[in-house]
Design a protein around this motif. Structure first.
Motif: not given
Length: 629
Positions: A7, A11, A14-15, A527, A532
């Motif tokens: 996970d 993340a 995505r960032e 989050s 998120t």
């Protein structure tokens, strides 16, 4: 490779993958607000842009087809990938090494099929470029380029390469690089030989890498260098066949180079060959693109429209360059078949002697190419005149036959005023000198073709939400947008709003979804960031329709004419409460009207006391809202 991606890595990718940057590799985006960008949806055909990207929340949503999600969703939908494949592609783009539960990390030996094919083509492009510089047999390629005025610098700029004369030179090179035979065949770089085994698809050809809008090599176009009568020489131009990467019907050569200038100048120049694109760009016409071995079709229209982001609000131009011969006339008519799908103006630029842009550049230099583009004429005029040229206009019979042949082209124009003007022009071009007769004849043809499509054009636009003229609906939706997009500001007040304050079922469903997540404040604390928070909220929706609505709220522009701050949030939350109190007051007044002054005296007394309290509360809320404004 077993196990799911951690996970934390999901993340991180995505960032490091701003959604605006990723989407912009496929869609031409323009600012639509502080954090919002808008473009034509890549998932369905539309006339006006309804595809929105919110850079702050990291989400996209199309208000036309309802497609939406985060950067992973976009990559999955645009390329037809699984989540793992999308994650691996974005990870390589962002320079992140993914770690899988159960051990293992991403490297060049483990990849999705698409990524492997892209790497294969990247290696092939490098190989072809090296061969152009090192192989003695590549002399014919240099002669071809030099004869058209292209030097070493130009060849390097457009990454032109050379496919050697050997039967399996590229195949052996790529196999040695640990690509598999199956990958070479699937990607269209190799094929089965007549005697078994794999051989190269391209032999003794000058090679142009064809890239998608993201700049990835997805195929090649090869120009034969052997003599015309050489045995087994093959067609003059040979393209990669359709593969999982290469779909010639929706690819335009040079689009990756031209896309920024296309967006800046609102212009696309469509030429017919790779050398024409090179000549145009060298001449300063840097909006030139070409089809890849196929006629300009409906899929190309979609690509061009996304590049231009053409709509009724932004008028651009698409300029086709065709030869002046019969083949060029035929190509123009084919292009005109798609004219009504453009919102931009369409033109044709034809050099009188029939020379293509490359030939024109060779003889006349940069200025000659620019003059060609500047001499464009409307595509409809070119198409009509092409039809008229087929008839003998010196006879009445010929003129009448030409009129009947040209009328359907005029009637395909969407604009009634433009249709009328071209009917008047048709009278002048034919020499009838009877405008009423010609305009009437064109109208008769239109009647026979089915008449006006007024119903379709006058259909009311769909609203984004039912009851959009209801103040309560607007205010509720605004409060939800603030809770989704600005949780740090909206959380403390939004979390106090009860379900009874939301009158629209979809609004109440989102409010309940937030409550089930522990509220805005708890969700944001868990989050850690807005992107998120929104992603987790959408993922928690049990129904697809609710998930899409959450995404829409995360992307839709907030109705604030300045930067969103705590005062604006306070105003909107107060308005939600005020409208709820107003509804309670209305209901209570209705109940009072039904009470009997004698038998219900005690109930009346309590009701009046409640009314006074509600009115005072409403006044306080209104003052708070006004004070915040």
């Amino acid at each position: 490779m077993g196990g799911r991606i951690r996970d934390a890595d999901v993340a991180l990718v995505r960032e490091r993958s701003p959604i605006a940057d990723v989407v912009a590799e496929h869609v031409q985006l323009r600012p639509a607000g502080r954090n919002e960008l808008v473009g034509l949806c890549p998932f369905h055909d539309e006339k006006s842009p309804s595809f929105y990207v919110n850079a702050a929340t990291g989400l996209f949503h199309c208000f036309g087809c309802q497609q939406g999600g985060d950067v992973y969703s976009f990559v999955r939908e645009i390329d037809g990938l699984t989540f793992r494949e999308a994650a691996e592609r974005l990870a390589r783009r962002a320079g992140v090494a993914l770690t899988y539960e159960g051990g293992g990390t991403t490297d060049r030996t483990v990849s999705s099929q698409r990524q492997r094919l892209l790497e294969t083509h990247r290696a092939a492009a490098e190989f072809y470029a090296e061969q152009l510089e090192s192989q003695a047999s590549a002399r014919a390629g240099w002669d071809f380029l030099a004869a058209r005025g292209f030097d070493l610098t130009t060849a390097a700029r457009f990454e032109v390469g050379y496919a050697p004369t050997g039967w399996d030179t590229l195949t052996r090179h790529l196999l040695a690089r640990r690509f598999t035979g199956e990958e070479l065949v699937l990607g269209g770089l190799a094929k089965q030989g007549a005697r078994g085994g794999l051989i190269d698809r391209f032999h003794h050809r000058l090679m142009w890498p064809i890239r998608d809008l993201a700049g990835e090599v997805v195929g090649f176009g090869g120009r034969r260098l052997a003599e015309d009568d050489a045995p087994n020489a093959g067609p003059k131009y040979l393209n990669t066949p359709d593969t999982p990467l290469f779909k010639k019907a929706n690819l335009l050569y040079g689009a990756d180079l031209a896309r920024r200038d296309i967006a800046r100048r609102y212009q696309v120049v469509v030429v017919e060959g790779y050398t024409d694109v090179m000549a145009c760009h060298l001449a300063g016409v840097t909006t030139a693109v070409a089809t890849c071995g196929t006629a300009f079709g409906s899929e190309h229209v979609a690509v061009v429209r996304r590049l231009l982001m053409d709509s009724d609000e932004r008028r651009g131009e698409v300029i086709f360059t065709f030869d002046g011969d019969a083949a060029g006339q035929k190509a123009a008519l084919r292009a005109f078949e798609h004219e009504e799908r453009f919102a931009t103006q369409t033109f044709v630029a034809v050099e009188p002697s029939g020379r293509d842009p490359c030939e024109l550049w060779m003889s006349g230099g940069d200025g000659a190419v620019r003059d060609l583009v500047a001499s464009r004429v409307p595509l409809v005029e070119f198409a009509i005149r092409g039809v008229l040229d087929r008839y003998d206009l010196n006879t009445t019979e010929g003129r009448l036959a030409a009129l009947d042949a040209a009328a359907p082209l005029v009637n395909r124009l969407k604009d009634a005023a433009l249709r009328h003007r071209y009917a008047v022009n048709l009278d002048r071009w034919l020499g009838f000198l009877d405008e009423r007769f010609v305009v009437g004849r064109v109208a008769e043809h239109r009647s026979r073709q089915g008449g006006e499509r007024a119903g379709a054009r006058s259909a009311p636009m769909r609203r984004r939400g039912a009851g959009a003229d209801d103040a309560a609906v607007i205010v509720e939706r605004e409060a939800l947008k603030l809770a989704v997009q600005y949780p740090g500001l909206a959380g403390p007040m939004f979390d106090t709003l009860g379900p009874e304050m939301f009158t629209v079922p979809a609004h109440r469903a989102v409010r309940d979804l937030i409550a089930e997540a522990g509220g805005v404040c708890a969700g944001l604390a868990r989050s850690g960031e807005v992107t998120t928070w929104v992603t987790e909220l959408a993922a928690a929706a049990s129904e697809e329709e609710l998930r899409r609505f959450v995404t829409a709220l995360a992307v839709e522009r907030v109705l604030c004419d300045h930067d969103v701050d705590d005062r604006y949030v306070d105003e909107q939350m107060s308005r939600v409460q005020e409208l709820h109190v107003t509804r309670r007051i209305t209901d209570l007044k209705s109940r009072v009207q039904r009470l009997n002054g004698v038998t219900d005296a005690e109930a009346l007394r309590r009701a009046f006391g409640e009314l006074i309290a509600l009115e005072q509360h409403k006044h306080q809320l209104r003052e708070r809202g006004v004070g915040a404004a």
